[in-house]
Design a protein around this motif. Structure first.
Motif, PDB file in Angstrom:
ATOM      1  N   ARG A  46       0.844  -1.198   0.000  1.00 46.61           N
ATOM      2  CA  ARG A  46       0.000   0.000   0.000  1.00 46.61           C
ATOM      3  C   ARG A  46       0.876   1.244   0.000  1.00 46.61           C
ATOM      4  O   ARG A  46       1.880   1.313   0.720  1.00 46.61           O
ATOM      5  N   ASP A  47       0.488   2.208  -0.819  1.00 49.28           N
ATOM      6  CA  ASP A  47       1.249   3.445  -0.910  1.00 49.28           C
ATOM      7  C   ASP A  47       0.297   4.581  -1.304  1.00 49.28           C
ATOM      8  O   ASP A  47      -0.239   4.589  -2.415  1.00 49.28           O
ATOM      9  N   ARG A  48       0.074   5.497  -0.380  1.00 50.95           N
ATOM     10  CA  ARG A  48      -0.733   6.701  -0.627  1.00 50.95           C
ATOM     11  C   ARG A  48      -2.089   6.378  -1.270  1.00 50.95           C
ATOM     12  O   ARG A  48      -2.547   7.008  -2.221  1.00 50.95           O
TER      13      ARG A  48
ATOM     14  N   GLU B 256      -1.758   0.834 -17.661  1.00 50.27           N
ATOM     15  CA  GLU B 256      -0.645   1.328 -16.830  1.00 50.27           C
ATOM     16  C   GLU B 256       0.615   1.289 -17.695  1.00 50.27           C
ATOM     17  O   GLU B 256       1.362   0.312 -17.714  1.00 50.27           O
ATOM     18  N   GLN B 257       0.830   2.386 -18.441  1.00 45.98           N
ATOM     19  CA  GLN B 257       1.877   2.416 -19.467  1.00 45.98           C
ATOM     20  C   GLN B 257       3.246   1.988 -18.932  1.00 45.98           C
ATOM     21  O   GLN B 257       3.663   2.414 -17.857  1.00 45.98           O
ATOM     22  N   TRP B 258       3.897   1.098 -19.697  1.00 47.32           N
ATOM     23  CA  TRP B 258       5.243   0.547 -19.420  1.00 47.32           C
ATOM     24  C   TRP B 258       5.267  -0.492 -18.300  1.00 47.32           C
ATOM     25  O   TRP B 258       6.295  -1.114 -18.056  1.00 47.32           O
TER      26      TRP B 258
ATOM     27  N   SER C  66      -1.969  -6.730  -9.832  1.00 48.70           N
ATOM     28  CA  SER C  66      -3.189  -5.920  -9.769  1.00 48.70           C
ATOM     29  C   SER C  66      -2.894  -4.633  -9.011  1.00 48.70           C
ATOM     30  O   SER C  66      -2.316  -4.664  -7.923  1.00 48.70           O
ATOM     31  N   ARG C  67      -3.297  -3.506  -9.622  1.00 46.09           N
ATOM     32  CA  ARG C  67      -3.118  -2.221  -8.943  1.00 46.09           C
ATOM     33  C   ARG C  67      -4.459  -1.517  -8.834  1.00 46.09           C
ATOM     34  O   ARG C  67      -5.173  -1.329  -9.814  1.00 46.09           O
ATOM     35  N   TRP C  68      -4.786  -1.149  -7.580  1.00 41.87           N
ATOM     36  CA  TRP C  68      -5.957  -0.325  -7.323  1.00 41.87           C
ATOM     37  C   TRP C  68      -5.471   1.100  -7.084  1.00 41.87           C
ATOM     38  O   TRP C  68      -4.686   1.348  -6.160  1.00 41.87           O
TER      39      TRP C  68
ATOM     40  N   ALA D 227       7.697   5.275  -8.306  1.00 40.13           N
ATOM     41  CA  ALA D 227       7.535   4.336  -7.182  1.00 40.13           C
ATOM     42  C   ALA D 227       6.573   3.212  -7.533  1.00 40.13           C
ATOM     43  O   ALA D 227       6.713   2.091  -7.033  1.00 40.13           O
ATOM     44  N   ARG D 228       5.616   3.494  -8.422  1.00 38.31           N
ATOM     45  CA  ARG D 228       4.631   2.455  -8.760  1.00 38.31           C
ATOM     46  C   ARG D 228       5.312   1.280  -9.452  1.00 38.31           C
ATOM     47  O   ARG D 228       4.922   0.118  -9.253  1.00 38.31           O
ATOM     48  N   PHE D 229       6.337   1.580 -10.250  1.00 42.49           N
ATOM     49  CA  PHE D 229       7.041   0.499 -10.943  1.00 42.49           C
ATOM     50  C   PHE D 229       7.842  -0.361  -9.955  1.00 42.49           C
ATOM     51  O   PHE D 229       7.950  -1.574 -10.123  1.00 42.49           O
ATOM     52  N   THR D 230       8.393   0.272  -8.938  1.00 44.39           N
ATOM     53  CA  THR D 230       9.113  -0.485  -7.898  1.00 44.39           C
ATOM     54  C   THR D 230       8.163  -1.452  -7.207  1.00 44.39           C
ATOM     55  O   THR D 230       8.495  -2.622  -6.966  1.00 44.39           O
ATOM     56  N   HIS D 231       6.956  -0.987  -6.888  1.00 36.04           N
ATOM     57  CA  HIS D 231       5.968  -1.845  -6.228  1.00 36.04           C
ATOM     58  C   HIS D 231       5.538  -2.993  -7.149  1.00 36.04           C
ATOM     59  O   HIS D 231       5.392  -4.140  -6.693  1.00 36.04           O
ATOM     60  N   ILE D 232       5.337  -2.675  -8.417  1.00 32.42           N
ATOM     61  CA  ILE D 232       4.934  -3.699  -9.386  1.00 32.42           C
ATOM     62  C   ILE D 232       6.018  -4.768  -9.510  1.00 32.42           C
ATOM     63  O   ILE D 232       5.735  -5.970  -9.494  1.00 32.42           O
ATOM     64  N   GLU D 233       7.269  -4.329  -9.593  1.00 38.96           N
ATOM     65  CA  GLU D 233       8.382  -5.280  -9.712  1.00 38.96           C
ATOM     66  C   GLU D 233       8.543  -6.120  -8.447  1.00 38.96           C
ATOM     67  O   GLU D 233       8.859  -7.316  -8.514  1.00 38.96           O
TER      68      GLU D 233
END
Length: 253
Positions: free
Chosen positions: A25-27, A96-98, A120-122, A131-137
């Protein structure tokens, strides 16, 4: 469920999620990774559709996915070795581009094949930037490693089952040779083993170890240890059999 997909009747079993990552979870945004087995791109897309429309039905999420499948090349039989095969890979950003390419690179780095990874991203309303890419990875890496543990456990269970069957057969052969040796030494050819001994031998053959809990817990250390123990037991019984055959041959000679 109100979506059409949930009412479609299919003969094939629903795709099975093999592992799920910890939620990040982030923001206000949340990220969770999942992995399914997929031996073809078509199976990967079926799993993605199932994940989006059944697992997450009614939950608006970006379903970022990537798949890597080892497949037979066109007009190849597989008898030509590794050159007859190729990796079919693909990904879907789902808006979610890239992001899809990030998941694909994680799969390649972890050496995962015949699987589809879905992150999955909500969206929580706040832009997260890189930062979203770090979480996805992170989510993708966690389920990729879990998938490899599942594969190793399945290989261990297969090996254990084969060794268990081999050990049961060798022990029965040793029991038969021991009985024949005793008959030869006593000079009798008509004596029969007591029925209780036959029942006991049959019971040993029918009892198979239950690896359900070990497989569920993905206790790889225990599985490796058991494989080593079974291999040692097989060698030990094979050695005893060899000595028993020699002794029986000398008696008959």
């Amino acid at each position: 469920m109100s979506n059409l997909y949930s009412y479609v009747k299919v003969d094939r079993p629903a795709p099975k999620c093999l592992a799920t990552s910890q939620e990040i979870r982030d923001r206000g945004s949340a990220f969770v990774g999942s992995v399914y087995r997929a031996t073809t791109p078509e199976e990967a897309k079926t799993a993605i559709s199932h994940h989006r429309n059944i697992v997450h039905a009614g939950k608006k999420a970006y379903e970022i996915s990537a798949w890597r499948c080892m497949m037979l090349k066109h007009n190849k039989s597989g008898l030509g070795g590794p050159d007859d095969f190729e990796v079919k890979a693909g990904y879907d950003d789902d808006g979610e581009q890239w992001a899809g390419s990030k998941v694909s690179r994680v799969m390649q780095h972890e050496g995962v094949l015949d699987a589809v990874v879905i992150v999955s991203r909500w969206f929580g309303g706040t832009l997260l930037g890189p930062a979203r890419f770090t979480h996805i990875e992170t989510c993708a890496s966690e389920v990729c490693r879990a998938f490899k543990r599942v594969e190793e456990m399945e290989e261990c269970i297969s090996t254990l089952t084969r060794l268990d069957n081999m050990l049961a057969s060798l022990r029965q052969e040793l029991s038969d040779l021991t009985q024949n040796s005793e008959l030869a030494m006593s000079g009798s050819t008509s004596a029969q083993a007591p029925s209780g001994e036959n029942d006991s031998a049959e019971g040993r053959r029918s009892r198979q170890p239950d690896y359900t809990i070990m497989q569920r817990d993905l206790d790889i250390t225990k599985a490796r240890r058991l494989v080593g123990a079974r291999e040692s037991a097989v060698k030990s019984v094979q050695s005893l059999l060899s000595k028993k055959r020699i002794a029986l041959a000398n008696t008959e000679g």
